[in-house]
Design a protein around this motif. Sequence first.
Motif, PDB file in Angstrom:
ATOM      1  N   PHE A 296       7.027  31.280  21.111  1.00 30.99           N
ATOM      2  CA  PHE A 296       6.598  30.593  19.896  1.00 30.99           C
ATOM      3  C   PHE A 296       7.641  29.543  19.494  1.00 30.99           C
ATOM      4  CE2 PHE A 296       3.520  33.640  17.511  1.00 30.99           C
ATOM      5  CZ  PHE A 296       2.743  33.738  18.648  1.00 30.99           C
ATOM      6  N   ALA A 297       7.190  28.536  18.750  1.00 29.59           N
ATOM      7  CA  ALA A 297       8.107  27.549  18.188  1.00 29.59           C
ATOM      8  C   ALA A 297       8.742  28.110  16.910  1.00 29.59           C
ATOM      9  CB  ALA A 297       7.365  26.263  17.876  1.00 29.59           C
ATOM     10  N   ARG A 298       9.909  27.605  16.576  1.00 32.11           N
ATOM     11  CA  ARG A 298      10.559  28.010  15.326  1.00 32.11           C
ATOM     12  C   ARG A 298       9.833  27.381  14.140  1.00 32.11           C
ATOM     13  NH1 ARG A 298      16.335  29.244  16.245  1.00 32.11           N
ATOM     14  NH2 ARG A 298      16.812  28.390  14.214  1.00 32.11           N
ATOM     15  N   LEU A 299       9.981  28.008  12.970  1.00 33.33           N
ATOM     16  CA  LEU A 299       9.453  27.414  11.748  1.00 33.33           C
ATOM     17  C   LEU A 299      10.347  26.256  11.326  1.00 33.33           C
ATOM     18  CD1 LEU A 299       8.642  30.656   9.707  1.00 33.33           C
ATOM     19  CD2 LEU A 299       7.114  29.343  11.179  1.00 33.33           C
ATOM     20  N   LYS A 300       9.835  25.446  10.408  1.00 34.94           N
ATOM     21  CA  LYS A 300      10.651  24.343   9.887  1.00 34.94           C
ATOM     22  C   LYS A 300      11.892  24.905   9.193  1.00 34.94           C
ATOM     23  CE  LYS A 300       7.547  22.492   7.306  1.00 34.94           C
ATOM     24  NZ  LYS A 300       6.950  21.556   6.309  1.00 34.94           N
ATOM     25  N   GLU A 301      13.016  24.338   9.468  1.00 36.13           N
ATOM     26  CA  GLU A 301      14.258  24.798   8.837  1.00 36.13           C
ATOM     27  C   GLU A 301      14.583  23.916   7.641  1.00 36.13           C
ATOM     28  OE1 GLU A 301      17.405  26.063  11.518  1.00 36.13           O
ATOM     29  OE2 GLU A 301      15.992  25.833  13.181  1.00 36.13           O
ATOM     30  N   SER A 302      13.569  23.716   6.796  1.00 35.77           N
ATOM     31  CA  SER A 302      13.740  22.907   5.590  1.00 35.77           C
ATOM     32  C   SER A 302      13.326  23.743   4.393  1.00 35.77           C
ATOM     33  CB  SER A 302      12.896  21.629   5.690  1.00 35.77           C
ATOM     34  OG  SER A 302      11.536  21.948   5.868  1.00 35.77           O
ATOM     35  N   HIS A 303      13.095  23.102   3.258  1.00 34.48           N
ATOM     36  CA  HIS A 303      12.768  23.841   2.041  1.00 34.48           C
ATOM     37  C   HIS A 303      11.424  24.535   2.167  1.00 34.48           C
ATOM     38  CE1 HIS A 303      16.188  22.323  -0.163  1.00 34.48           C
ATOM     39  NE2 HIS A 303      15.895  21.101   0.203  1.00 34.48           N
ATOM     40  N   GLY A 304      11.363  25.764   1.654  1.00 34.37           N
ATOM     41  CA  GLY A 304      10.081  26.435   1.506  1.00 34.37           C
ATOM     42  C   GLY A 304       9.672  27.347   2.641  1.00 34.37           C
ATOM     43  N   THR A 305      10.446  27.435   3.696  1.00 30.67           N
ATOM     44  CA  THR A 305      10.030  28.285   4.819  1.00 30.67           C
ATOM     45  C   THR A 305      10.972  29.457   5.060  1.00 30.67           C
ATOM     46  OG1 THR A 305      11.226  26.888   6.394  1.00 30.67           O
ATOM     47  CG2 THR A 305       8.902  26.388   6.044  1.00 30.67           C
ATOM     48  N   GLY A 306      12.076  29.536   4.364  1.00 26.79           N
ATOM     49  CA  GLY A 306      13.088  30.544   4.629  1.00 26.79           C
ATOM     50  C   GLY A 306      12.620  31.950   4.298  1.00 26.79           C
ATOM     51  N   PRO A 307      13.528  32.916   4.386  1.00 28.23           N
ATOM     52  CA  PRO A 307      14.920  32.708   4.775  1.00 28.23           C
ATOM     53  C   PRO A 307      15.159  32.755   6.288  1.00 28.23           C
ATOM     54  CG  PRO A 307      14.604  34.969   4.089  1.00 28.23           C
ATOM     55  CD  PRO A 307      13.286  34.296   3.910  1.00 28.23           C
ATOM     56  N   VAL A 308      14.128  33.079   7.068  1.00 26.16           N
ATOM     57  CA  VAL A 308      14.323  33.180   8.514  1.00 26.16           C
ATOM     58  C   VAL A 308      13.401  32.195   9.211  1.00 26.16           C
ATOM     59  CG1 VAL A 308      14.212  34.715  10.515  1.00 26.16           C
ATOM     60  CG2 VAL A 308      14.930  35.618   8.302  1.00 26.16           C
ATOM     61  N   ALA A 309      13.908  31.461  10.195  1.00 24.82           N
ATOM     62  CA  ALA A 309      13.108  30.460  10.899  1.00 24.82           C
ATOM     63  C   ALA A 309      12.469  31.005  12.166  1.00 24.82           C
ATOM     64  CB  ALA A 309      13.983  29.259  11.245  1.00 24.82           C
ATOM     65  N   ARG A 310      12.766  32.267  12.510  1.00 23.29           N
ATOM     66  CA  ARG A 310      12.249  32.823  13.761  1.00 23.29           C
ATOM     67  C   ARG A 310      11.093  33.807  13.532  1.00 23.29           C
ATOM     68  NH1 ARG A 310      15.483  32.021  18.281  1.00 23.29           N
ATOM     69  NH2 ARG A 310      14.695  33.932  19.238  1.00 23.29           N
ATOM     70  N   HIS A 311      10.414  33.697  12.397  1.00 24.51           N
ATOM     71  CA  HIS A 311       9.241  34.513  12.148  1.00 24.51           C
ATOM     72  C   HIS A 311       8.049  33.977  12.941  1.00 24.51           C
ATOM     73  CE1 HIS A 311      10.614  36.388   8.069  1.00 24.51           C
ATOM     74  NE2 HIS A 311      11.218  36.900   9.105  1.00 24.51           N
ATOM     75  N   ALA A 312       6.997  34.806  13.032  1.00 25.37           N
ATOM     76  CA  ALA A 312       5.796  34.368  13.748  1.00 25.37           C
ATOM     77  C   ALA A 312       5.011  33.321  12.971  1.00 25.37           C
ATOM     78  CB  ALA A 312       4.910  35.569  14.045  1.00 25.37           C
ATOM     79  N   GLY A 313       5.216  33.248  11.661  1.00 26.37           N
ATOM     80  CA  GLY A 313       4.471  32.283  10.862  1.00 26.37           C
ATOM     81  C   GLY A 313       3.154  32.865  10.370  1.00 26.37           C
TER      82      GLY A 313
END
Length: 211
Positions: A128-145
């Motif tokens: 899978f691709a990482r989540l956006k590492e910007s505002h509003g997606t934290g705190p972890v970028a390696r979730h499934a989404g």
Amino acid sequence: MQKGLIGKKIGMTQLFDEHGNVVPVTVIEAGPCPVVQKKTIENDGYEAVQLGFQDVKAQRVNKPMKGHFAKGNVAPKKVLREFRLADISAMNVGDILKADVFAAGDHVDVVGTSKGKGTAGAIKRWNFARLKESHGTGPVARHAGSLGACSDPSRVFKGKKLAGHLGAERVTIQNLDVVKVDVENNLIAVKGAVPGPKNGIVLLADSVKNA
């Protein structure tokens, strides 16, 4: 399938071909494999041979298996596998198959158990691709989404790619080239990588793509 053997993965190295090119190979200790049992259409409904591999102490074999090996007059073996070969008429219980069953230039399918890697996230397990590492997606970028469902159907469909157990499963690598066969030491060098760790048990058989 015309030929088959049980082997043990020794590890990877490299060889040089006649043009001086480097060829990455996996070295497999293939055989010797005695024929422990021969299955026939009359008795079993299909034709196959059961091969053994790696000696084991007699006290480590239970009573039914001792009788099984004694019936074929074969020393106890650690690994038993069946091969449905096209023609087993020339084979008899007690015959020993060695690495010379295969020759350089043959194409083989190699079956092994992949390395177990425990519980892995969706990124490692399914790429899978990482989540956006910007505002509003934290705190972890390696979730499934997002799983993409709202009030309907209010569930996650079976087969959804999620985090979970990775590895430790049966894997077949098809159509690998046999680069070199060392009959004296029962070693076969196969081009490329094969599943499993060092000393893992693998099965070699004729490639179905080159039948």
